[in-house]
Design a protein around this motif. Structure first.
Motif, PDB file in Angstrom:
ATOM      1  N   THR A  77      -7.545 -11.379  -0.671  1.00  0.00           N
ATOM      2  CA  THR A  77      -8.688 -10.790   0.013  1.00  0.00           C
ATOM      3  C   THR A  77      -9.558 -10.045  -0.991  1.00  0.00           C
ATOM      4  O   THR A  77      -9.059  -9.209  -1.739  1.00  0.00           O
ATOM      5  N   HIS A  96     -12.298  -7.303  -1.102  1.00  0.00           N
ATOM      6  CA  HIS A  96     -12.802  -6.264  -0.202  1.00  0.00           C
ATOM      7  C   HIS A  96     -13.888  -5.442  -0.886  1.00  0.00           C
ATOM      8  O   HIS A  96     -13.672  -4.909  -1.977  1.00  0.00           O
ATOM      9  N   ILE A 106      -8.358  -2.783   4.671  1.00  0.00           N
ATOM     10  CA  ILE A 106      -8.615  -4.164   4.265  1.00  0.00           C
ATOM     11  C   ILE A 106      -8.156  -5.044   5.421  1.00  0.00           C
ATOM     12  O   ILE A 106      -7.019  -5.512   5.477  1.00  0.00           O
ATOM     13  N   SER A 127      -5.553  -8.327   5.929  1.00  0.00           N
ATOM     14  CA  SER A 127      -4.840  -8.537   4.660  1.00  0.00           C
ATOM     15  C   SER A 127      -3.361  -8.849   4.835  1.00  0.00           C
ATOM     16  O   SER A 127      -2.758  -9.457   3.953  1.00  0.00           O
ATOM     17  N   ASP A 150      -2.483  -3.375   8.294  1.00  0.00           N
ATOM     18  CA  ASP A 150      -3.164  -3.927   7.121  1.00  0.00           C
ATOM     19  C   ASP A 150      -3.021  -2.998   5.920  1.00  0.00           C
ATOM     20  O   ASP A 150      -2.585  -1.853   6.040  1.00  0.00           O
ATOM     21  N   THR A 177      -7.079  -8.045  -3.414  1.00  0.00           N
ATOM     22  CA  THR A 177      -5.652  -7.865  -3.156  1.00  0.00           C
ATOM     23  C   THR A 177      -5.000  -9.227  -2.960  1.00  0.00           C
ATOM     24  O   THR A 177      -5.645 -10.176  -2.508  1.00  0.00           O
TER      25      THR A 177
END
Length: 142
Positions: free
Chosen positions: A35, A37, A48, A51, A118, A135
């Motif tokens: 991800t 962000h 996030i 995630s 998350d 991430t």
């Protein structure tokens, strides 16, 4: 007793998947969720969203700052769980682009997650107003 085991590795545009299939109908998948962000909320925390998939058992988390993190009085950041340990995966991390977070930064071992739990960035001081962090969550779905 013989147990048939198959391992299948494939790559898609969204994720890499390692699928382990054990005899007896028990299928286990090990997946990664990457991800990017953008931190632009002007708050001391950034969730996030999406995630960590519901029901996932988290095996590892890594992160890298892609674009310098900045904000009023922002000094360092932590990565943890939205509804749990706020710095499980790292604390007092630098703001500079290229800063990497890996298992050597963990303050506690990865563990199972509850639905809706998350990843969350937390500012040690100040707020997030700009920057991008990537991430990567390695997890298993039973």
């Amino acid at each position: 007793m013989k147990i048939d085991t198959k391992v299948r590795l494939f790559d898609s545009e969204e994720k890499d998947v390692l699928e382990l299939v054990f005899g007896g109908g028990n299928d286990h998948k090990i997946l990664t969720k990457v991800t990017d962000h953008t931190c632009d909320g002007g708050a001391s925390t950034e969730v996030i969203t999406g995630s960590v998939p519901a029901g996932a058992i988290v095996l590892a988390v890594t992160a890298v700052v892609k674009t310098i993190l900045a904000g009023a009085s922002l000094t360092t950041w932590a990565l943890g769980e939205e509804n749990g340990d706020a710095d499980r995966y790292g604390a007092t991390m630098a703001l500079a682009a290229g800063t990497k977070l890996d298992s050597s930064d963990y303050t506690a071992a990865p563990g199972g997650h509850l639905p809706g739990d998350d990843l969350m960035l937390t500012a040690a001081a100040g707020v997030f107003s700009s920057g991008v962090i990537r991430t990567n969550v390695l997890y298993m779905l039973p």
